[in-house]
Write an enzyme that holds these catalytic residues in place. Sequence first.
Site, PDB file in Angstrom:
ATOM      1  N   LEU A 386      -6.950 -32.565  17.566  1.00 15.42           N
ATOM      2  CA  LEU A 386      -5.656 -33.155  17.916  1.00 15.42           C
ATOM      3  C   LEU A 386      -5.805 -34.355  18.838  1.00 15.42           C
ATOM      4  O   LEU A 386      -4.951 -35.235  18.872  1.00 15.42           O
ATOM      5  CB  LEU A 386      -4.764 -32.111  18.590  1.00 15.42           C
ATOM      6  CG  LEU A 386      -4.403 -30.878  17.747  1.00 15.42           C
ATOM      7  CD1 LEU A 386      -3.683 -29.853  18.609  1.00 15.42           C
ATOM      8  CD2 LEU A 386      -3.542 -31.289  16.560  1.00 15.42           C
ATOM      9  N   GLY A 389      -9.842 -35.843  25.390  1.00 13.86           N
ATOM     10  CA  GLY A 389      -9.568 -36.146  26.781  1.00 13.86           C
ATOM     11  C   GLY A 389     -10.839 -36.450  27.536  1.00 13.86           C
ATOM     12  O   GLY A 389     -11.930 -36.518  26.965  1.00 13.86           O
ATOM     13  N   GLY A 392     -13.169 -33.298  27.250  1.00 16.08           N
ATOM     14  CA  GLY A 392     -13.478 -32.690  25.964  1.00 16.08           C
ATOM     15  C   GLY A 392     -12.354 -32.868  24.964  1.00 16.08           C
ATOM     16  O   GLY A 392     -11.369 -33.555  25.220  1.00 16.08           O
ATOM     17  N   VAL A 394      -9.404 -31.483  22.007  1.00 14.84           N
ATOM     18  CA  VAL A 394      -8.370 -30.464  21.796  1.00 14.84           C
ATOM     19  C   VAL A 394      -8.220 -30.263  20.296  1.00 14.84           C
ATOM     20  O   VAL A 394      -8.081 -31.228  19.533  1.00 14.84           O
ATOM     21  CB  VAL A 394      -7.017 -30.891  22.406  1.00 14.84           C
ATOM     22  CG1 VAL A 394      -5.964 -29.815  22.161  1.00 14.84           C
ATOM     23  CG2 VAL A 394      -7.168 -31.151  23.898  1.00 14.84           C
ATOM     24  N   ASP A 504      -2.008 -35.538  38.121  1.00 14.90           N
ATOM     25  CA  ASP A 504      -2.218 -36.370  36.932  1.00 14.90           C
ATOM     26  C   ASP A 504      -0.970 -36.363  36.053  1.00 14.90           C
ATOM     27  O   ASP A 504      -1.056 -36.179  34.832  1.00 14.90           O
ATOM     28  CB  ASP A 504      -3.432 -35.893  36.144  1.00 14.90           C
ATOM     29  CG  ASP A 504      -3.975 -36.972  35.203  1.00 14.90           C
ATOM     30  OD1 ASP A 504      -3.629 -38.155  35.393  1.00 14.90           O
ATOM     31  OD2 ASP A 504      -4.743 -36.639  34.286  1.00 14.90           O
TER      32      ASP A 504
END
Length: 663
Positions: A386, A389, A392, A394, A504
């Site tokens: 998907l 980041g 890592g 997703v 964040d």
Amino acid sequence: MHIIYHTTYNVCETSEKIIKHNSHLPMAGYGLLFLFILIINIAITNAHTQSQSFEYPNFSSTYIKQLKLEGSAYSYGSAIQLTANAINPKNWLGTVGRVTHPEQINLRDNNSNEPRDFTTNFSFVVSSNKSVYADGLAFFLASPNLPSTKSIQLRGGSLGVGLTDGYQELSMTGYQFLAVEFDTFTNPWDPVGAHVGININNMNSKVLEKWWIDITHRKVCNCGIVYDSRNKILNVSYTGYKFRDGKVRKITQHLSYPIDIRQQLPDSVIVGISAATGKYFEEHTLLSWSFSATPPSKDDPEKARKSVIIKLLEGIGIGAGLFFILLGLVRISLGMMSKGKEIDHTSEATSDRKLDDELQMSTGPKKISYHELATATNNFDETNKLGQGGFGGVYKGYFKDFNTYAAIKRISANSKQGVKQYKAEVTIISQLRHRNLVKLTGWCHKKNDFLLIYEYMENGSLDSHLFRGESLLSWQVRYNIALGLASALLYLQEEWEKCVLHRDIKSSNIMLDSSFNPKLGDFGLARLVDHDKGSETTEVAGTMGYLAPEYMNTGHARKESEIFSFGVVVLEIATGRKAIHHKHMEGEVSVVEWVWQLYQLRNLLAAADANLRGEFDVQQMECLLVVGLWCANPDSASRPAIRQVINVLNSEASLPILPLQGC
């Protein structure tokens, strides 16, 4: 990073690391390891004269600890910010940021007493969203008595290296330095326009070239500097960008200067990179840096090769004697080392169980087997990915037994920060319960694989709709998203038992469910603090464009810095523009500054997203824009509490009157 010092100290340091890695070895094994490394070192040292080098491909937390940061320099993600793109309210005379290698560099070879060659490469960005900016960045070699960054005379056109006094360039520095400057401001001693120069003991360049750059475009630049001690010449190559007919063309520029550094610098020097601002300012970001000092190249390569072979054989002869003495210890160690392997496996299993016990104390999400996750994602096939980041990827996973989908974050195995994120998410978000927070449903770790399982968000992230054309969000959906995010922030800041600082908040971390209800996710950088306190850490975390000015300066996250990030997201929702967006001929522009300018011109509604084609509630649009500016006020004391924001968004309180001077 790779640092090479062929000395006894570094042999001890290397052996200590190996011993730690093989902590199960008996004492005889420790001695064997240490002396074996010593043997290798003797051979290499005899074959090669001393060299010093280091390499930082980035400035992650692992590497940053090995450098010395001074003045306004601070770690930001995997980069170093030498100066911020803002005036320091505590110091209107400018700032100096400097990064140096902690060990001094020898410019003479210890064996031959000959001068050394050196090579350095670094990449950086100099940027500003203002029409007038200053001052620049410099690589330098300097005597150890280089003044502290606290010196006022190092600011502005001094670039943190030379000394200047107002508009006067000072030649008598009292110390020695060689610098390659990337100067963006025209001082009285400078030519007109940006330039690259070579400076020796003062800021009046011995030789210089025009630097083809427009720093408002925020382009990455590379620089390579090579000193040839045999031919006594310094060569510099660096990136430039020429702009023609609306197109940008990357070029490589060159600069050379004949110099005998033995006449200009002491034998032992500090090596570093510095930047400075003065009345005007700009941002200096260092992305990577390597340096190597080596003996001069030989005229006769065959003779040099034979010399190296002879010395290598001498070293091996010395080492062989020690090796046979130790041979008897090998037999004693072998049996005990085999037992150590069993201990190592037991230790690994114990570590996994310890982490299990720690995480299973949390309520809510449960441990899920790695096999289930691999099956759900078809062994983490790229077609199920998907997004990607900082820590890592997703993946979308389908669980047949429950006929349901989930989002599975697979954290990078080699990232220490990623492991910290993993533990933070499980221990913090598992305790939170709110309709506008992403729900963590499970977790898993297997050796160096760390996975988090979340409820699946059918409509992806907010930024994919606002900026990547996933769909055009209607005004009502946008306003509800702002309300939902404010509700989540109220829960985190005031309604839960502790204050949760997300650190964040940005549009890509706001997920949308099947009904486009917002849910704040990604709590990997979050911190738990008492309600009347801020974060104790001084490490800046988050994403550029969403960070409050005071947070970038101090590294202390507080409720007010979270409100600033919320304000930026609100402005993104209303305008359809990114926190920092590129504007032709102006470079990167902050959405906060852009909306402030329209507010000053009393033309605030001109900021409304043009894609809405006027289909919005005018009062709500004005409300959202004003609230965004209110929250993103550069003065933290002028920002509202989140409860005040919700009252205004719900028309339960009047719209604030903001000062026209803005930011």
